[in-house]
Write a protein that holds these residues in place. Structure first.
Motif, PDB file in Angstrom:
ATOM      1  N   GLY A 146       0.827  -1.211   0.000  1.00 18.93           N
ATOM      2  CA  GLY A 146       0.000   0.000   0.000  1.00 18.93           C
ATOM      3  C   GLY A 146       0.851   1.246   0.000  1.00 18.93           C
ATOM      4  O   GLY A 146       0.413   2.315  -0.415  1.00 18.93           O
ATOM      5  N   HIS A 147       2.098   1.092   0.440  1.00 20.75           N
ATOM      6  CA  HIS A 147       2.977   2.254   0.541  1.00 20.75           C
ATOM      7  C   HIS A 147       4.110   2.220  -0.477  1.00 20.75           C
ATOM      8  O   HIS A 147       5.175   2.774  -0.255  1.00 20.75           O
ATOM      9  CB  HIS A 147       3.487   2.395   1.982  1.00 20.75           C
ATOM     10  N   CYS A 157      -0.556  10.294   1.795  1.00 25.36           N
ATOM     11  CA  CYS A 157      -1.060   8.990   2.244  1.00 25.36           C
ATOM     12  C   CYS A 157      -1.193   8.987   3.770  1.00 25.36           C
ATOM     13  O   CYS A 157      -0.628   9.849   4.445  1.00 25.36           O
ATOM     14  CB  CYS A 157      -0.065   7.919   1.796  1.00 25.36           C
ATOM     15  N   CYS A 159       0.301   7.233   5.741  1.00 26.88           N
ATOM     16  CA  CYS A 159       1.623   7.015   6.339  1.00 26.88           C
ATOM     17  C   CYS A 159       2.453   8.289   6.377  1.00 26.88           C
ATOM     18  O   CYS A 159       3.549   8.301   6.928  1.00 26.88           O
ATOM     19  CB  CYS A 159       2.378   5.934   5.572  1.00 26.88           C
ATOM     20  N   CYS A 164       1.506   7.220  -2.511  1.00 22.62           N
ATOM     21  CA  CYS A 164       1.404   5.776  -2.253  1.00 22.62           C
ATOM     22  C   CYS A 164       0.176   5.197  -2.956  1.00 22.62           C
ATOM     23  O   CYS A 164      -0.821   5.880  -3.172  1.00 22.62           O
ATOM     24  CB  CYS A 164       1.239   5.501  -0.766  1.00 22.62           C
TER      25      CYS A 164
HETATM   26 ZN    ZN Z   1       1.687   5.406   2.378  1.00 24.77          ZN
END
Ligand code: ZN
Length: 291
Positions: A146-147, A157, A159, A164
């Motif tokens: 996902g990243h 994102c 994160c 991402c």
């Molecule tokens: Zn991410």
């Protein structure tokens, strides 16, 4: 009897070897560490299982330490061995999607040599099974797909990074796409519902979602050369019939050689994907007697 336990942000889901299912709401204790731990211990040990597989949403080490759980921050740093100390119960633990991927292989795709699971829900998670073994990486955090970046300097994102895959393919990614196309602030399932009803903006948001989905899958095929990709998670399940023939569209953009060998399927585990994987994992470890 063995059981699989999936610790998520709202519920702890349990799947027993005989097929019994349980859902325990933990949302109310989410911010009280002591209460939450007490509840988790109770759910995990309830019914006197002979072994437990535990799936956790977050970065979990191979020895069972939850290093970072974005959805349940009070679990950060929790050592599952300590949680179950004194009970002398065999257990295995890992990231929910990595373990979920093993469940896919174990129950539905035994012929697969390299299986990749892509689960799209609140976030986007991935899991990999190679030769019938879950691939966790050295620290237990492999397949944080996902990243991986699909657009340089793209959207922010969850994160904190930009561009991402998850920033586009997730419940919040879909909502953001819909908003950018002029739609009002809506939840993912409301957008999917509108797309199904034929609303133009919602349909365009789904097309955009699919474009990014294919982009990420293309990268995975070129990196891993899998024979089986399994798609799952709440968002994918909701829009399955709107996505058309993903396998065909994917084959059109990847190199011919890996394209010839890759198949795309959908998970049948539904919301028990993590619990089913956890059960499969403890079953397999018990059979091999490897802990
Ligand atoms: Zn991410």
């Amino acid at each position: 009897m063995l059981k699989g336990v999936d610790i998520g942000g709202t519920f702890v889901k349990v799947l027993w070897e005989d097929g019994r299912r349980e859902k325990h709401r933990i949302f109310d204790f989410k911010n009280n560490r002591d209460l939450l731990l007490e509840k988790l211990r109770e759910v995990i040990l309830n019914g006197h299982p002979s072994g437990v597989g535990i799936a956790v949403a977050g970065f979990t080490s191979r020895s069972g330490v939850i290093s970072h759980s974005p959805n349940i921050p009070v679990l950060n740093g929790l050592d599952l061995r300590k949680l179950l100390a004194g009970m002398d119960i065999p257990f295995v633990a890992g990231n929910d999607v990595s373990i979920g991927a093993f469940g896919e292989w174990y129950y539905d795709y035994r012929d697969s040599e390299i299986l990749v699971l892509v689960a799209v829900g609140t976030g986007l998670g991935g899991g990999l099974v190679v030769g019938g073994k879950p691939f966790f990486g050295v620290s237990g955090t492999a397949m944080e797909i996902g990243h991986h970046t699909v657009l340089m300097d793209g959207r922010r994102c969850s994160c904190g990074r930009r561009g991402c895959w998850e920033a586009y393919c997730s419940s919040y990614g879909l909502s953001e796409t819909y908003g950018k196309l002029g739609g009002e602030p809506l939840k993912d399932y409301q957008i999917i519902e509108r797309a199904r009803e034929g609303e133009e903006t919602a349909r365009r948001a789904v097309v955009e979602f699919k474009k990014f989905l294919i982009r990420g899958l293309m990268n995975l095929v070129h990196i891993l050369n899998p024979d089986q990709i399994v798609l799952g998670g709440g968002v994918i399940e909701g829009m399955k019939e709107l996505l058309g023939d993903i396998e065909k569209d994917l084959k059109n953009v990847v190199e011919d050689l890996p394209a010839g060998d890759v198949k795309v399927g959908y998970s049948t585990a539904g919301e028990f994907m993590g619990a089913r994987g956890a059960l499969a994992f403890i079953k397999s470890r018990t059979a091999d007697n490897t802990f």
